[in-house]
Design a protein around this motif. Structure first.
Motif, PDB file in Angstrom:
ATOM      1  N   SER A 162       0.828  -1.208   0.000  1.00  0.00           N
ATOM      2  CA  SER A 162       0.000   0.000   0.000  1.00  0.00           C
ATOM      3  C   SER A 162       0.863   1.259   0.000  1.00  0.00           C
ATOM      4  O   SER A 162       0.536   2.250  -0.670  1.00  0.00           O
ATOM      5  CB  SER A 162      -0.935   0.004   1.210  1.00  0.00           C
ATOM      6  OG  SER A 162      -0.198  -0.110   2.415  1.00  0.00           O
ATOM      7  N   ASP A 163       1.981   1.216   0.727  1.00  0.00           N
ATOM      8  CA  ASP A 163       2.906   2.354   0.739  1.00  0.00           C
ATOM      9  C   ASP A 163       3.536   2.543  -0.636  1.00  0.00           C
ATOM     10  O   ASP A 163       3.640   3.669  -1.143  1.00  0.00           O
ATOM     11  CB  ASP A 163       4.012   2.139   1.776  1.00  0.00           C
ATOM     12  CG  ASP A 163       3.473   1.928   3.178  1.00  0.00           C
ATOM     13  OD1 ASP A 163       2.622   2.728   3.606  1.00  0.00           O
ATOM     14  OD2 ASP A 163       3.908   0.963   3.834  1.00  0.00           O
ATOM     15  N   GLN A 168       4.171   5.460  -5.636  1.00  0.00           N
ATOM     16  CA  GLN A 168       4.132   5.476  -7.102  1.00  0.00           C
ATOM     17  C   GLN A 168       3.142   6.514  -7.616  1.00  0.00           C
ATOM     18  O   GLN A 168       3.440   7.268  -8.547  1.00  0.00           O
ATOM     19  CB  GLN A 168       3.760   4.095  -7.645  1.00  0.00           C
ATOM     20  CG  GLN A 168       3.720   4.057  -9.181  1.00  0.00           C
ATOM     21  CD  GLN A 168       3.350   2.688  -9.722  1.00  0.00           C
ATOM     22  OE1 GLN A 168       3.359   1.712  -8.997  1.00  0.00           O
ATOM     23  NE2 GLN A 168       3.016   2.619 -11.001  1.00  0.00           N
ATOM     24  N   ALA A 169       1.959   6.579  -6.999  1.00  0.00           N
ATOM     25  CA  ALA A 169       0.955   7.562  -7.410  1.00  0.00           C
ATOM     26  C   ALA A 169       1.473   8.985  -7.205  1.00  0.00           C
ATOM     27  O   ALA A 169       1.245   9.870  -8.038  1.00  0.00           O
ATOM     28  CB  ALA A 169      -0.337   7.351  -6.616  1.00  0.00           C
ATOM     29  N   ALA A 230      -3.762  14.652  -3.687  1.00  0.00           N
ATOM     30  CA  ALA A 230      -4.012  13.968  -2.424  1.00  0.00           C
ATOM     31  C   ALA A 230      -5.055  12.868  -2.583  1.00  0.00           C
ATOM     32  O   ALA A 230      -4.899  11.759  -2.049  1.00  0.00           O
ATOM     33  CB  ALA A 230      -4.465  14.973  -1.371  1.00  0.00           C
ATOM     34  N   GLU A 231      -6.102  13.159  -3.337  1.00  0.00           N
ATOM     35  CA  GLU A 231      -7.155  12.157  -3.550  1.00  0.00           C
ATOM     36  C   GLU A 231      -6.617  10.955  -4.321  1.00  0.00           C
ATOM     37  O   GLU A 231      -6.949   9.806  -4.022  1.00  0.00           O
ATOM     38  CB  GLU A 231      -8.322  12.791  -4.299  1.00  0.00           C
ATOM     39  CG  GLU A 231      -9.092  13.814  -3.462  1.00  0.00           C
ATOM     40  CD  GLU A 231     -10.104  14.595  -4.273  1.00  0.00           C
ATOM     41  OE1 GLU A 231     -10.086  14.474  -5.529  1.00  0.00           O
ATOM     42  OE2 GLU A 231     -10.918  15.321  -3.675  1.00  0.00           O
ATOM     43  N   GLY A 232      -5.768  11.221  -5.325  1.00  0.00           N
ATOM     44  CA  GLY A 232      -5.189  10.131  -6.111  1.00  0.00           C
ATOM     45  C   GLY A 232      -4.266   9.246  -5.297  1.00  0.00           C
ATOM     46  O   GLY A 232      -4.311   8.013  -5.396  1.00  0.00           O
ATOM     47  N   VAL A 233      -3.438   9.876  -4.459  1.00  0.00           N
ATOM     48  CA  VAL A 233      -2.500   9.112  -3.633  1.00  0.00           C
ATOM     49  C   VAL A 233      -3.258   8.318  -2.564  1.00  0.00           C
ATOM     50  O   VAL A 233      -2.946   7.153  -2.303  1.00  0.00           O
ATOM     51  CB  VAL A 233      -1.467  10.058  -2.981  1.00  0.00           C
ATOM     52  CG1 VAL A 233      -0.576   9.293  -2.003  1.00  0.00           C
ATOM     53  CG2 VAL A 233      -0.601  10.717  -4.061  1.00  0.00           C
TER      54      VAL A 233
END
Length: 268
Positions: A162-163, A168-169, A230-233
């Motif tokens: 998950s990290d 990557q995002a 922020a939403e994408g990550v």
């Protein structure tokens, strides 16, 4: 004339999790322990910047204090269920509102609505670190600087899938590239997650600090963090977590904090 012997106070029955929260199984019959309450308070402070009024930490602290006064638990006691299942906060978006879920031993003990995550209180240490970064003349806190700030709040956390997905995002959004940068932070995080999955001891695992220290220097390009970033990550981190949650103070939390501070600066 005989002296009366002082009577010892009678211990009351312990305050159990089932007395405070709507839980089931073994957790229901376990006394609330001081270290459990301290861990919940730490989780609330990491995500919200304060102990939530009427939240799980406040209820647990009250119960644990009573149990300690009655001699039912020791000051350094921690319940086995909390140790195995964890004490955590998670944040999910429901119809444009952030729902904070507080859990002990894998069971939900409290849920409450919060304004969108970028409007929540940022932990003071993160504010200080990011404020210093933003003062560097970039016009705001960049994604790379937000990744570096994660070292403050979750640097000792072993890198998980998950990290790696969140990193990557973040890298994709910072650089504008769709592919992973060779030798970059995302490549290093994926490699670390792979190796950590095979490691048997925590001391053998690569930590976030090993990957994210000096993250800006490992990015070929960088830009100021936005709410959309922020939403994408956050989405990437949640999708790749077994419990569909984010880590308090982790990668997505840092990018969200950076975006929030940038948003506030633009409105000043």
């Amino acid at each position: 004339m005989s002296q009366e012997q002082p009577q010892r106070p009678q211990h009351e029955e312990a305050v159990k999790y089932g007395d405070v929260f709507n839980v089931e199984g073994d957790l229901k019959s376990k006394p609330v322990a001081p270290v459990d309450a301290a861990l919940m308070q730490k989780a609330e402070n990491a995500m919200l910047g304060k102990t939530q009024k009427g939240g799980a930490a406040a209820a647990m602290q009250s119960a644990a204090a009573k149990n300690e006064r009655e001699g039912v638990v020791g000051h350094n006691d921690m319940s086995k269920i909390a140790t195995e299942g964890g004490v955590s906060l998670t944040e999910t978006d429901v119809s444009g509102r952030q729902v904070i879920t507080e859990s002990v031993g894998g069971q939900v003990v409290e849920q409450f609505n919060q304004k969108a995550s970028l409007n929540t209180v940022t932990p003071p240490s993160l504010v200080q670190e990011m404020g210093a970064a933003g003062a560097g003349g970039t016009g705001g806190i960049t994604i790379g600087e937000a990744l570096e700030a994660t070292v403050l709040t979750a640097g000792k956390k072993p890198v998980e899938w998950s990290d790696a997905a969140a990193i990557q995002a973040a890298e994709v959004r910072a650089t504008g590239r769709t592919n992973i940068v060779p030798g970059g932070v995302a490549a290093a995080a994926q490699s670390a997650a792979t190796l950590n999955a095979r490691a048997t001891k925590d001391e053998e695992k690569t930590k976030l600090a090993d990957i994210l220290t000096d993250a800006t220097s490992k990015l070929p390009a960088d830009r100021v963090a936005t709410r959309r970033d922020a939403e994408g990550v956050t989405g990437a981190e949640m999708r790749n977590d077994p419990n569909l949650t984010t880590h308090p103070g982790g990668v997505s939390a840092s990018v969200a904090a950076a975006a929030r501070l940038n948003q506030q600066a633009n409105h000043n």
